[in-house]
Design an enzyme around this catalytic site. Structure first.
Site, mmCIF file in Angstrom:
data_model
loop_
_atom_site.group_PDB
_atom_site.id
_atom_site.type_symbol
_atom_site.label_atom_id
_atom_site.label_comp_id
_atom_site.label_asym_id
_atom_site.label_seq_id
_atom_site.Cartn_x
_atom_site.Cartn_y
_atom_site.Cartn_z
ATOM 1 N N THR A 294 0.790 -1.249 -0.389
ATOM 2 C CA THR A 294 0.086 -0.125 -0.299
ATOM 3 C C THR A 294 0.996 1.259 -0.015
ATOM 4 O O THR A 294 2.387 1.161 0.389
ATOM 5 C CB THR A 294 -0.515 0.161 1.383
ATOM 6 O OG1 THR A 294 0.098 0.273 2.232
ATOM 7 C CG2 THR A 294 -1.769 -1.266 1.773
ATOM 8 N N ASP A 295 0.718 2.087 -0.733
ATOM 9 C CA ASP A 295 0.720 3.609 -0.159
ATOM 10 C C ASP A 295 1.017 3.876 1.844
ATOM 11 O O ASP A 295 -0.537 4.361 1.586
ATOM 12 C CB ASP A 295 0.489 4.569 -1.135
ATOM 13 C CG ASP A 295 1.525 5.959 -0.936
ATOM 14 O OD1 ASP A 295 2.325 5.572 -0.072
ATOM 15 O OD2 ASP A 295 1.936 7.124 -1.515
ATOM 16 N N TYR A 296 1.398 3.976 1.962
ATOM 17 C CA TYR A 296 1.688 4.281 3.940
ATOM 18 C C TYR A 296 0.123 3.785 3.689
ATOM 19 O O TYR A 296 -0.030 3.208 3.720
ATOM 20 C CB TYR A 296 1.455 6.320 3.738
ATOM 21 C CG TYR A 296 2.186 6.014 4.794
ATOM 22 C CD1 TYR A 296 3.755 6.336 4.559
ATOM 23 C CD2 TYR A 296 2.021 6.996 6.042
ATOM 24 C CE1 TYR A 296 5.106 6.463 5.740
ATOM 25 C CE2 TYR A 296 3.119 7.032 6.810
ATOM 26 C CZ TYR A 296 4.490 7.225 6.864
ATOM 27 O OH TYR A 296 5.455 7.578 7.827
ATOM 28 N N SER A 298 -2.745 4.044 3.487
ATOM 29 C CA SER A 298 -4.215 3.870 3.086
ATOM 30 C C SER A 298 -4.906 2.644 2.955
ATOM 31 O O SER A 298 -6.230 3.101 3.083
ATOM 32 C CB SER A 298 -3.641 3.644 1.234
ATOM 33 O OG SER A 298 -2.580 3.255 1.048
#
Ligand code: BGC
Length: 748
Positions: A294-296, A298
């Site tokens: 995931t992005d950060y 998310s």
């Protein structure tokens, strides 16, 4: 009890196997040779794992930094020791990564190595131009080399994995993250994405001087509504596939081992919960076999998107969508075991995610030797080598775009008596490394002033700052004007601070900060010849500068060797060849503006009100996509085609002769565009389908040829099938996306 005993036996056996494997790897790396071999090894580990250990592999947490250096939070340290985390990011350094790795290996039952990730985006210690700037070089070899060097430096400091390349196409310069990608065009961005993946991963990702690449931010993040970061995205399937998907797909086809989800929603479904994107497109259609992170936070952000009511539901949606690794939200760690117990997530889904991650760990050789990247020797030797700095300077000067050069003010004569170097960027080092500068040390970057002083030691160089980058303190302007008056020519360095582009750095205005505009106008009043050197991470609406200043160089943020690279260009040791990878608008009101728009049913006609235009602004941009001047001039002959018609299985050659009609040796980037004037779907007025760099001495001519066939002509047709349609095709070749020569042929 029985199964505990079996597990204990298995465990013993595995530990001795790992021990044997570690011993073996010391003399002969145990590189997995074939797919089946790899999968068998992955399964041999997976079969030993408890559900809790599996979930641990799906969790990624950050390391931190304070005044005393790098440290790991106590709770993450405990997680590492209890096999509750499989990966760490923002940790680098041979000693530090070894320390963390030992924490995992010595304390956990299965001794599964951690993978260390970091945002090595445009260099690690040696900082290269910001990606948008580097894209302006259109030089795939130089771009690959910069990624290669970044990987050599970063892997020498214990890193295994970079969160790059950023493959988001964007047509919106309000969005600060435009600086991180390759601009507006899917074709150019795809080529650059491939170059970057090849550079990071090298020929063989098992080698310890490579990094696993991460294709981000999948998908369509570059279309964030109104250029506001993290905003929603709503777009047609056609636009998604035609414009936004190609660079991600190209990077995956090039073998990128990992993919990062984006923060945005797509048509109402947050990407991190999108089974359509993460499984149907990524895995089923494209055959991606690495892992998705995931992005950060998310997964946690699904709560705010409003598609999950609690931690369990957010984790359930993500894992079932096909998202393998949770960066930083800790939701998988909290929720997955219960979700399996509640039968909301099938253990097979967890197994597959673990497999995807373990596979990459095997591919990197971490099971053969978890410490193989943490080498103090390499860390000492492989950082900021002279040849790395040379490569950085080479691509930096290739990235500079000469936007304007009236009366050939540039290049400057090295015998000029007095030069004033003015502006908040004249003697600045801090901004030059741009956003995402990894372990780059700004104090090692070469300022413009230093670069100029080194280049022309006998010229009288005056300096005044003139203003801060932002703010409204005007007191320095007077001194700068006085300094300018004493000089024969002024080099005026203005732009945006590094923090004004990048993540969470959207702007609604694209003008120079007001104080700098005042400075430029005041210096202009002196009547001295002025060269404006722009430093910025996005297109700016510099209409006033374009109208009033004779020479303008777009230098983006060029990294460690900035000053030398710009001085090379200013004094003619390097003839600029960069071309804009993105359109520069005249006003924010024109956004989104890009060269490959459709014609509309009422194309612009100055004599007819009811055509597609603005009341208060031209349709034309300030600088078109592909624009970039040289100190010499190039003329293009007519386009000739090897055939007047082809079928979809055939190709033809489109050729053009380019002549250097000026007084300097120079490099031209010739661009091929095509247009299908009548199709089942209205096609863009032009689409880039090829480019070539041509070096020419004065008066020299060269003929270049582009091959055109199915790959250049296919598109998503009315029913969304991908293919060609019979009919006329226009071929255009030229120096930018506006000034082209054309010819046409029939596709049968
Ligand atoms: C950014 C990513 C980056 C990640 C890890 C996020 O905020 O959007 O591009 O890779 O942080 O640092």
């Amino acid at each position: 009890m029985q199964s505990d005993k079996i597990n204990a036996m298995k465990n013993k056996l595995f530990l001795s196997l790992i021990g044997a494997s570690l011993l073996l790897s010391a003399c002969q790396p145990n590189k997995p040779q074939q797919k089946n071999d790899l999968e068998a090894r992955v399964d041999s580990v997976l079969n030993l794992m408890t559900l809790e250990e599996k979930v641990g592999q799906l969790t990624l947490f950050t390391s931190d930094m304070d005044q005393t250096g790098a440290f790991i939070r106590k709770e993450y340290e405990n997680d590492i020791k209890q096999a509750k985390v499989g990966a760490i990011f923002n940790a680098y350094g041979a000693d530090y990564t070894r320390y963390l790795q030992e924490m995992a290996i010595k304390n956990t039952r299965l001794r599964i190595p951690l993978i260390f990730g970091y945002d090595v985006v445009h260099g690690h210690r040696t900082i290269f131009p910001v990606p948008l700037g580097e894209a302006a070089s259109w030089d795939l070899e130089a771009i690959e080399k910069s990624a290669r060097i970044a990987a050599i430096e970063a892997s020498a400091e214990g890193l295994h994995w970079t969160f790059a390349p950023m493959c988001d196409v964007t047509r919106d310069p309000r969005w600060g993250r435009i600086v991180e990608g390759a601009g507006e065009d899917p074709f150019l961005a795809s080529k650059i994405a491939v170059a970057r993946v090849n550079g990071f991963q090298g020929d063989d990702v098992y080698q310890t001087n490579t990094l696993a690449a991460c294709v981000k931010h999948f998908a369509a993040y570059g279309a964030s509504q109104a250029g506001r970061d993290y905003h929603a995205v709503d777009m047609s399937e056609r636009m998604l596939r035609e414009t936004y998907m190609p660079p991600y797909k190209a990077a995956i086809d090039a073998g990128a081992l990992t993919v990062m989800t984006s923060f945005n929603d797509l048509n109402g479904i947050p990407v991190t919960a999108s089974r359509y994107l993460m499984t149907e497109i990524l895995r089923d259609e494209w055959g991606f076999s690495g892992f998705v992170v995931t992005d950060y936070t998310s997964i946690m952000e699904l709560l705010y998107h409003g598609v999950a009511g609690d931690t369990l539901e957010a984790a359930e949606k993500s894992i079932n969508a096909g998202v393998d690794m949770d960066m930083q939200s800790g939701f998988y760690q909290t929720a997955l075991v219960s979700l399996v117990e509640q039968k909301r997530v099938d253990v097979a889904v967890i197994d597959q995610a673990v497999r995807n991650i373990l596979k990459v760990k095997f591919q990197l050789g971490l099971f053969d030797d978890p410490f193989r990247y943490s080498s103090n020797e390499r860390e000492k030797q492989e950082i900021m080598k002279p040849e790395f700095l040379d490569a950085a300077r080479d691509v930096a000067r290739k990235s500079i775009v000469l936007l304007k050069n009236e009366n050939q003010l540039l290049p400057l004569d090295k015998n000029t008596k007095t030069i004033a170097v003015i502006g908040p960027f004249a003697d600045n080092q801090r901004e030059l490394i741009g956003s995402w500068s990894a372990a780059g040390d700004w104090s090692k970057s070469v300022s413009l002033l230093e670069g100029i002083r080194t280049k022309v030691p006998n010229v009288n160089i005056l300096h005044a700052m003139g203003s801060e980058i932002t703010g409204d303190e005007t007191s320095m302007i007077k001194e700068a004007v006085a300094t300018a008056r004493k000089a024969d020519v002024v080099i005026l360095a203005v732009g945006e601070a590094a923090w004004m582009s990048g993540e969470a750095a959207s702007r609604t205005k694209l003008d120079l900060p007001e104080i700098q505009q005042q400075l430029v106008e005041a210096i202009h009043e002196t009547g001295k010849p002025i060269v404006v050197v722009l430093m910025n991470g996005r297109p700016l609406t510099i209409n006033w500068i374009d109208e009033n200043i004779p020479s303008v160089l777009e230098t983006w943020f060029l990294g460690t060797t900035t000053g030398h690279a710009i001085a090379d260009v200013i004094f003619g040791d390097y003839n600029p060849s960069g071309k804009l990878p993105v359109t520069f608008p005249r006003s924010v009101g024109q956004i989104p503006i890009h060269y490959d728009m459709r014609n509309t049913g009422r194309p612009f006609n100055p004599d007819s009100k009811f055509t597609s235009k603005y009341l208060d602004e031209s349709n034309d941009p300030l600088y078109v996509f592909g624009h970039g001047l040289s100190y010499t001039t190039f003329s293009y002959g007519p386009v000739t085609l090897s055939n007047q018609s082809i079928n979809e299985n055939e190709t033809l050659e489109a050729s053009v002769t380019i002549t250097n009609t000026g007084n300097y040796a120079g490099t031209e980037i010739a661009q091929l565009y095509i247009h299908d004037p009548v199709a089942s779907v209205a096609r863009p007025v032009k689409e880039l389908k090829g480019f070539k760099k041509v070096e020419l001495m004065p008066n020299e001519s060269k003929t270049i040829a582009f091959t055109i066939g199915f790959d250049e002509l296919a598109f998503y047709r009315e029913n969304m099938s991908f293919g060609v349609e019979a009919g006329q095709i226009n071929v255009m070749i030229g120096t930018n996306s506006r000034d082209t020569q054309s010819a046409s042929f029939m596709l049968e």
